[in-house]
Design an enzyme around this catalytic site. Structure first.
Site, PDB file in Angstrom:
ATOM      1  N   GLY A  83      36.931  69.783  16.887  1.00 50.87           N
ATOM      2  CA  GLY A  83      36.490  68.513  17.281  1.00 50.87           C
ATOM      3  C   GLY A  83      37.236  67.279  17.270  1.00 50.87           C
ATOM      4  O   GLY A  83      38.322  67.491  17.204  1.00 50.87           O
ATOM      5  N   GLY A  84      36.813  66.188  17.072  1.00 51.22           N
ATOM      6  CA  GLY A  84      37.640  64.965  17.098  1.00 51.22           C
ATOM      7  C   GLY A  84      38.405  65.081  15.729  1.00 51.22           C
ATOM      8  O   GLY A  84      39.240  64.214  15.581  1.00 51.22           O
TER       9      GLY A  84
ATOM     10  N   GLY B 186      74.369  64.260  31.464  1.00 51.90           N
ATOM     11  CA  GLY B 186      73.452  63.299  30.648  1.00 51.90           C
ATOM     12  C   GLY B 186      73.458  63.750  29.281  1.00 51.90           C
ATOM     13  O   GLY B 186      73.018  63.092  28.546  1.00 51.90           O
ATOM     14  N   ALA B 187      73.240  65.370  29.169  1.00 51.81           N
ATOM     15  CA  ALA B 187      72.862  65.684  27.952  1.00 51.81           C
ATOM     16  C   ALA B 187      74.003  65.258  26.738  1.00 51.81           C
ATOM     17  O   ALA B 187      73.523  64.931  25.654  1.00 51.81           O
ATOM     18  CB  ALA B 187      72.868  67.358  27.720  1.00 51.81           C
TER      19      ALA B 187
END
Ligand code: HXC
Length: 510
Positions: free
Chosen positions: A169-170, A404-405
């Protein structure tokens, strides 16, 4: 007077019983330690100071007023790990399934407040059926208070979650907001909704292990950072991790005695990079050979193996390592590796841990699989994380640093402090073959011409010297001297001060 003292001892004894021997036996039968046994393993001997031992819940619904066990299902306090202070809470599954009531949450909040005030890490040992059903919204409110403190403490003191039972759950969201999550194989689970609800809602049949076991979360989802065989091993590893970390964001990480020559020469590194640029090699070998005593503490070892993250020490001081791994996907960056490394870089920056980046990256992984899932935004996370990091940043390019890397991986352009390259480095927009095929498309049907063009490109760009001419590489270094060069670089950066413009906070691409 004697009676009063005895009364205290009796009450303490009662509190220590937890949910009683039968439930303790059941816990042991599952291969799990009890909440108190876990604290004993985690902390230095006799260092635990307990608080709120006699806290009991205030619920009067469902006959709960007749069942008010001391401690209310969680043991809280502080102690030391190798002499350094940590706060700890340990949920007691033998008491009402370790479920979280308003008072149980209040106990956790109290030690979190103390940890923030006194500047010490929080270690949470989770073993709980989640919100105490009998308390309804009071329990949810308690969770909310814990969440609020997780957020406030983030970047102030290290927070470590150890999952040692159900976490449903939470309840999973408190660990999710902490810095590190460790799980235990075959006895810990994390899911937002359990297998029964999954079956009802989606008709999907899945076991608890498949849905939220340690393997799932360390290999597939990356929710957890490591999985261990049993409670003792997991807690021993928490102790090892804490040894690398500062107590809070105002302090430096601890300096440990070291017995390794800082100028140690590693001749084998001169031949680590194979002749053929497409042949992989193991980047971990370099990490081990740089580190004091070869000791490397890896984080998220089983996820996105094309990037390696973890801690080493250099001259006894903690350094965070991020390294491309040419053995997996040729070391390229993709969504998973960018997310993994970005989170690690941000942790190090928040806690003043210097960063060593080892680069062998052919670029970002191309294709619809990546683009449709948003590699642009995810890749930008790593770019952003490196760019905003103000800790000392030392980079060593071993082979490829393409496109870009290259920029992303702690380049000079993103305020890398000291950027080294091995003579085997290739700093370029892309590999020679790809480049010539684009530049000389009209000559593609003439293999001889293309081969000559490729050789020409390699000659010009497949080396570190073009970047070195421009000062983007501070020095081309001999591989065998990497440990000494890197250690001296960090030593020179110990007094680094970086200025950043005022802002409320940044807006990292999430
Ligand atoms: C009250 C609980 C409880 C809970 C377990 N117990 N969970 N009591 N509130 N949430 C009690 C059981 O009644 C039982 O009491 C004892 O703990 C041990 O539980 P068992 O079921 O016998 O153990 P086991 O078979 O090992 O199963 C463990 C379990 C299961 C998988 C955790 O108990 C379970 O599914 N519990 C409910 C989980 C859940 O739905 N929680 C709410 C999630 S929602 P006795 O006296 O019989 O021994 C949530 C919201 C948080 O957490 C939101 C935050 C914003």
């Amino acid at each position: 007077m004697k009676d009063i003292l005895q009364e205290l001892e009796n009450r303490r004894e009662n509190a220590r019983l937890g949910g009683g021997q039968k439930r303790v036996d059941a816990q042991h039968a599952k291969g799990k330690l009890t909440a108190r046994e876990r604290i004993e393993v985690l902390l230095d001997e006799d260092s635990f100071e307990e608080y709120d031992m006699f806290v009991a819940h205030r619920c009067t619904d469902f006959g709960m007023e007749k069942n008010r066990p001391y401690g209310d299902g969680v043991v809280t306090g502080w102690g030391t790990i190798n002499g350094r202070m940590v706060y700890v809470f340990s949920q007691d599954f033998t008491v009402l399934g370790g479920s979280v009531s308003a008072t149980h949450a209040m106990k956790i909040c109290k030690i979190m407040d103390m940890a923030m005030q006194n500047g010490a890490p929080v270690i949470g040992i989770n073993d709980s059926g989640g919100a105490r059903i009998q308390e309804g919204v009071d329990s949810l409110a308690g969770y909310g208070e814990v969440f609020k403190r997780n957020i406030l403490a983030s970047g102030v003191v290290p927070q470590i979650s150890v999952i040692m039972g159900p976490c449903a759950g939470g309840a999973v969201y408190s660990p999710a907001m902490t810095d590190f999550i460790f799980m235990v194989k075959d006895s810990s689970y994390m899911f937002v909704t359990g297998p029964d609800v999954v079956k009802t809602v989606t008709n999907e049949q899945v076991t608890a292990e498949e849905l939220g076991g340690a393997s799932t979360h360390t290999k597939k989802s990356s929710v957890a950072d490591a999985a261990f065989e049993n409670d003792v091993e997991a807690l021993a590893e928490v102790r090892r991790l804490v040894d690398f970390l500062p107590l809070n964001n105002q302090q430096k990480p601890p300096v440990r005695p070291f017995f390794d020559d800082v100028a140690r020469v590693e001749d084998s590194l001169d031949t680590l990079v194979p002749e053929n640029p497409n042949t992989p090699y193991d980047m971990k070998e370099l990490i081990h050979k740089i580190a004091d005593e070869g000791d490397f503490y890896e984080i998220q070892e089983d996820f996105a193996k094309n990037i390696i993250t973890g801690f080493v020490r250099l001259e006894g001081q903690t350094v965070g390592v991020v390294a491309n791994q040419p053995m997996v996907l040729a070391g390229c960056l993709d969504i998973d590796s960018s997310r993994k490394a970005a989170r690690f870089v941000r942790f190090c920056d928040a806690f003043e841990i210097p960063l060593l980046t080892l680069v062998d990256v052919p670029g970002f992984l191309p294709g619809t699989g990546q683009e449709y899932r948003g590699v642009i935004k995810h890749g930008a996370k790593l770019l952003f994380a490196y760019g905003e990091a103000t800790v000392p940043k030392v980079t060593v390019i071993t082979r490829k640093a393409y496109g870009g890397a290259y920029v992303v991986m702690s380049s000079k352009h993103l305020a890398g402090d000291i950027n080294y390259a091995w003579p085997t480095s290739e700093v370029a927009v892309m590999g020679a073959k790809g480049a010539t095929e684009i530049l000389y498309r009209s000559e593609l049907n003439d293999p001889e011409k293309i081969a000559a063009r490729t050789a020409e490109y390699e000659d010009r760009f497949a080396n570190p010297f073009v970047a070195a001419e421009r000062g983007f590489i501070d020095e081309v270094i001999q591989p065998h001297s990497t440990r000494r060069r890197v250690a001296r670089a960090f030593a020179a950066l110990r007094t680094k001060k970086a200025r950043v413009p005022w802002k409320k906070h940044d807006n990292i691409p999430l």
